[in-house]
Design an enzyme around this catalytic site. Structure first.
Site, PDB file in Angstrom:
ATOM      1  N   SER A  54     -35.479  45.820 -22.305  1.00 51.31           N
ATOM      2  CA  SER A  54     -33.844  45.403 -22.626  1.00 51.31           C
ATOM      3  C   SER A  54     -33.495  44.097 -22.646  1.00 51.31           C
ATOM      4  CB  SER A  54     -32.940  46.387 -22.133  1.00 51.31           C
ATOM      5  OG  SER A  54     -32.827  45.767 -20.668  1.00 51.31           O
ATOM      6  N   GLU A  55     -34.338  43.391 -21.482  1.00 45.18           N
ATOM      7  CA  GLU A  55     -33.616  41.705 -21.356  1.00 45.18           C
ATOM      8  C   GLU A  55     -35.104  41.327 -20.539  1.00 45.18           C
ATOM      9  OE1 GLU A  55     -29.328  43.195 -21.767  1.00 45.18           O
ATOM     10  OE2 GLU A  55     -30.618  44.111 -20.174  1.00 45.18           O
ATOM     11  N   THR A  56     -35.141  39.782 -21.508  1.00 44.80           N
ATOM     12  CA  THR A  56     -36.580  38.973 -20.473  1.00 44.80           C
ATOM     13  C   THR A  56     -35.454  37.970 -20.344  1.00 44.80           C
ATOM     14  OG1 THR A  56     -38.352  40.407 -21.070  1.00 44.80           O
ATOM     15  CG2 THR A  56     -37.770  37.798 -20.684  1.00 44.80           C
TER      16      THR A  56
END
Length: 286
Positions: A54-56
């Site tokens: 979902s996020e990096t």
């Protein structure tokens, strides 16, 4: 021949952190490139797309004199000015890599939304909820779409409000945690909206609320545990007297996760926290 060739790749410290759960692999995972200096925006976005999380996040030297470090937050498709579980996971990775805050008891994270304070309390990291950039009533046409997307009668949406603090969340209050858990969403009906649903548990002693967050059109249409939404929801619920000054949220239950978000109002701040655990560490060639 390109006049501005991309910088040569090199090995950089990398970690994958599970956020908002004390149990490994039952929270919300975050990929963190601990040393991102010299990376272009295009290369960051490409890597974030490849991780398929979902996020990096990418940690960089700060540009503000008060900040301990700077972070850039990417989904698979875009950069966010702020997000909750990336804030806590990035702080965890920075501290684990040997980062020393300039001030005792609190570190300052610089992101596109500004400076965010992060503190350690009872072994958990917590961030100070940023101010909402948009709040207030949701239009009836959007509420009808949300009701259809949740497969609920419009009358069962007890209240709704915009909760924008980076992501453009719409918060929806239902009667009970059981009702939240029973939702089988129709993503097509609420395409283009980011919807967070919250309902209270009847008994004290465990979580006060169950939360689910839906992001139609995203690769992960239901987020396991969502710091930004819970930060906005806390401001809404505590501000309207629907929640006490301190409570715990369960999220990710229907996905087999054990997300726990701890909320506390202290003075003018609302702190949103949880446990982070490192699951993968090593290097990445970027």
């Amino acid at each position: 021949m390109s006049l501005n060739p991309a910088p040569a790749r090199r090995r950089r410290p990398f970690t994958q952190v599970d956020v908002f759960s004390a149990e490994h692999y039952r929270g919300n995972p975050l990929a963190v490139v601990v040393d991102a200096e010299g990376l272009t925006t295009a290369r960051m976005q490409q890597f974030a797309n490849w991780t398929n999380l979902s996020e990096t996040t990418f940690l960089l030297p700060p540009t503000h004199p008060d900040a301990d470090y700077r972070v850039r937050i990417f989904t698979a498709h875009e950069e966010f000015p702020f997000a909750g579980h990336p804030t806590l996971g990035s702080a965890h990775a920075w501290l684990e890599a040997g980062g020393i805050p300039k001030r005792d008891g609190v570190l300052i994270q610089e992101c596109a939304a500004g400076l965010v304070r992060v503190k350690c309390d009872d072994g958990r990291l917590a961030f100070a909820a940023p101010p909402l950039t948009r709040s207030g009533p949701v239009g009836e046409e959007q509420l009808q779409r949300i009701a259809a997307g949740l497969r609920l009668p419009r009358t069962e949406l007890l209240d709704a409000t915009w909760l924008v603090n980076g992501p453009e969340w719409i918060g929806v209050l239902l009667e009970s945690a059981a009702q939240v858990l029973s939702i089988r969403p129709d993503y097509f009906a609420m395409d283009g909206l980011k919807v967070g649903v919250i309902g209270p548990y009847p008994d004290a002693g465990g979580p006060g609320f169950e939360v689910r967050t839906f992001i139609p059109g995203d690769a992960a249409a239901e987020d396991p545990v969502t710091g930004s939404f819970n930060a906005g929801a806390a401001q809404w619920l505590i501000g309207t007297g629907r929640a006490p000054a301190s409570y715990m949220v369960a999220q990710g239950t229907v996905l087999g996760r054990a997300g726990r978000v701890h909320v506390e109002s202290a003075g003018s701040d609302i702190w949103v926290g949880g446990t982070s655990t490192t699951c993968i560490s090593g290097t990445v060639l970027l």
